[in-house]
Write an enzyme that holds these catalytic residues in place. Sequence first.
Site, PDB file in Angstrom:
ATOM      1  N   GLU A 292      26.969  60.650 -35.384  1.00 47.24           N
ATOM      2  CA  GLU A 292      27.056  59.254 -35.837  1.00 47.24           C
ATOM      3  C   GLU A 292      26.813  59.132 -37.340  1.00 47.24           C
ATOM      4  O   GLU A 292      26.537  58.047 -37.842  1.00 47.24           O
ATOM      5  CB  GLU A 292      26.044  58.371 -35.087  1.00 47.24           C
ATOM      6  CG  GLU A 292      26.126  58.403 -33.574  1.00 47.24           C
ATOM      7  CD  GLU A 292      27.348  57.698 -32.996  1.00 47.24           C
ATOM      8  OE1 GLU A 292      28.168  57.197 -33.786  1.00 47.24           O
ATOM      9  OE2 GLU A 292      27.488  57.675 -31.771  1.00 47.24           O
TER      10      GLU A 292
ATOM     11  N   HIS B 264      19.144  55.279 -34.256  1.00 40.67           N
ATOM     12  CA  HIS B 264      19.893  54.984 -33.037  1.00 40.67           C
ATOM     13  C   HIS B 264      19.208  55.646 -31.852  1.00 40.67           C
ATOM     14  O   HIS B 264      18.854  56.829 -31.911  1.00 40.67           O
ATOM     15  CB  HIS B 264      21.332  55.498 -33.172  1.00 40.67           C
ATOM     16  CG  HIS B 264      22.074  55.542 -31.881  1.00 40.67           C
ATOM     17  ND1 HIS B 264      22.248  54.426 -31.076  1.00 40.67           N
ATOM     18  CD2 HIS B 264      22.669  56.567 -31.223  1.00 40.67           C
ATOM     19  CE1 HIS B 264      22.930  54.775 -29.999  1.00 40.67           C
ATOM     20  NE2 HIS B 264      23.191  56.063 -30.058  1.00 40.67           N
TER      21      HIS B 264
ATOM     22  N   HIS C 170      18.582  55.368 -27.186  1.00 46.25           N
ATOM     23  CA  HIS C 170      19.143  54.950 -25.894  1.00 46.25           C
ATOM     24  C   HIS C 170      18.060  54.346 -24.996  1.00 46.25           C
ATOM     25  O   HIS C 170      17.799  54.873 -23.919  1.00 46.25           O
ATOM     26  CB  HIS C 170      19.759  56.164 -25.176  1.00 46.25           C
ATOM     27  CG  HIS C 170      20.912  56.792 -25.880  1.00 46.25           C
ATOM     28  ND1 HIS C 170      21.447  58.010 -25.504  1.00 46.25           N
ATOM     29  CD2 HIS C 170      21.654  56.380 -26.928  1.00 46.25           C
ATOM     30  CE1 HIS C 170      22.465  58.321 -26.291  1.00 46.25           C
ATOM     31  NE2 HIS C 170      22.607  57.348 -27.180  1.00 46.25           N
TER      32      HIS C 170
ATOM     33  N   GLU D 298       6.373  37.885 -29.708  1.00 42.41           N
ATOM     34  CA  GLU D 298       6.488  38.674 -30.936  1.00 42.41           C
ATOM     35  C   GLU D 298       7.897  38.586 -31.567  1.00 42.41           C
ATOM     36  O   GLU D 298       8.049  38.720 -32.781  1.00 42.41           O
ATOM     37  CB  GLU D 298       6.216  40.137 -30.548  1.00 42.41           C
ATOM     38  CG  GLU D 298       5.678  41.017 -31.630  1.00 42.41           C
ATOM     39  CD  GLU D 298       4.244  40.699 -32.015  1.00 42.41           C
ATOM     40  OE1 GLU D 298       3.566  39.904 -31.321  1.00 42.41           O
ATOM     41  OE2 GLU D 298       3.815  41.221 -33.048  1.00 42.41           O
TER      42      GLU D 298
ATOM     43  N   HIS E  76      25.326  51.569 -24.088  1.00 43.38           N
ATOM     44  CA  HIS E  76      25.040  52.777 -24.850  1.00 43.38           C
ATOM     45  C   HIS E  76      23.608  52.774 -25.406  1.00 43.38           C
ATOM     46  O   HIS E  76      22.827  53.668 -25.092  1.00 43.38           O
ATOM     47  CB  HIS E  76      26.081  52.916 -25.976  1.00 43.38           C
ATOM     48  CG  HIS E  76      25.946  54.158 -26.799  1.00 43.38           C
ATOM     49  ND1 HIS E  76      27.003  54.744 -27.460  1.00 43.38           N
ATOM     50  CD2 HIS E  76      24.868  54.932 -27.094  1.00 43.38           C
ATOM     51  CE1 HIS E  76      26.596  55.827 -28.093  1.00 43.38           C
ATOM     52  NE2 HIS E  76      25.301  55.954 -27.897  1.00 43.38           N
TER      53      HIS E  76
HETATM   54  O1  2HA Z   1      23.614  61.747 -30.905  1.00 42.54           O
HETATM   55  O2  2HA Z   1      23.503  59.277 -29.224  1.00 42.54           O
HETATM   56  O3  2HA Z   1      25.775  58.146 -29.891  1.00 42.54           O
HETATM   57  C1  2HA Z   1      24.173  61.463 -29.669  1.00 42.54           C
HETATM   58  C2  2HA Z   1      24.397  60.015 -29.548  1.00 42.54           C
HETATM   59  C3  2HA Z   1      25.733  59.510 -29.870  1.00 42.54           C
HETATM   60 ZN    ZN Z   2      24.019  57.305 -28.661  1.00 47.79          ZN
END
Ligand code: 2HA
Ligand code: ZN
Length: 283
Positions: free
Chosen positions: A116, A140, A142, A170, A211
């Site tokens: 990414e 980023h 998950h 909050e 995602h």
């Molecule tokens: O790095 O999370 O979006 C792996 C991921 C891709």
């Molecule tokens: Zn990801």
Amino acid sequence: MDILSVSAVQGFIRLCGDGWEQGWHERNGGNLTYRLTEEETEACRPAFRTDRPWTPMHVEDPGLAGAVFLVTGSGRYMRNVPLDPAFNIGIVEIDSRGGAWRILWGLERGGKPTSEFDSHYLCHVLRSQATGGACRVMYHAHPAYITALTFVLPLTASAFSRALWQSETECPMVFPHGVGVVEWMVPGGAELAEATRKAMAEYDAVVWAHHGLFVSGPDFDTAFGLMHTIEKAAQIRVLALAAGQGRLRQVIPDQGIRDVAEAYGGTINETLLAGGEGGKQHE
Ligand code: 2HA
Ligand code: ZN
């Protein structure tokens, strides 16, 4: 000075371990980049090698030409970062056109920056300009609950911002501008990079449907704290929806959301609060 004793490197490593502990980084999921200050770059410079080749990106933007970034490695695991930083993370330099990177340190044994990285780079350019250079972190992850909400809420900034503000006191003080939402797209592509960059023009956090979540901030604490706060509020929302079989008897009222933001020096994004299609989400 040992590069691992530079505080920015330590903060980067700590965030990776903390994200793993939260359960946000299954396998090689998630990625982190940090734009080093000039002082930090100088502190790391004795460990740099400048004989590696340039690798073109899929995007080009001179906005941060010459910048130096700490990055997680493509296919490498957040879980392993604290155990072996030089293999799992690295430092890259952007070329003078803003269209290629080369490795200065780390990502040992054939590594390269996160898949990414193009998204991260475009967002760094944008957020850095929007914040007078203050923004340095793109993260980023998950997290499960905010991702779960992308199956039941309309995929709009209004629906998500309002649902989160309503669910934990909050939230209006931590992200009064709200969160953006990007529909489902293939990870690692130019399309997702461009959509995220567009959303980041307005929001410092962007939900990626089905995602995860993408956040920015001036430092590791702020970026991690934003990720954590959004995920916590999403968890509360999901638990409440499940307990109430989809019906919420009451939520934090709109005026309360406004008042919290103001009490802590912010101004709520009224357009999102007014609701659009997400406005009736709690009924
Ligand atoms: O790095 O999370 O979006 C792996 C991921 C891709
Ligand atoms: Zn990801």
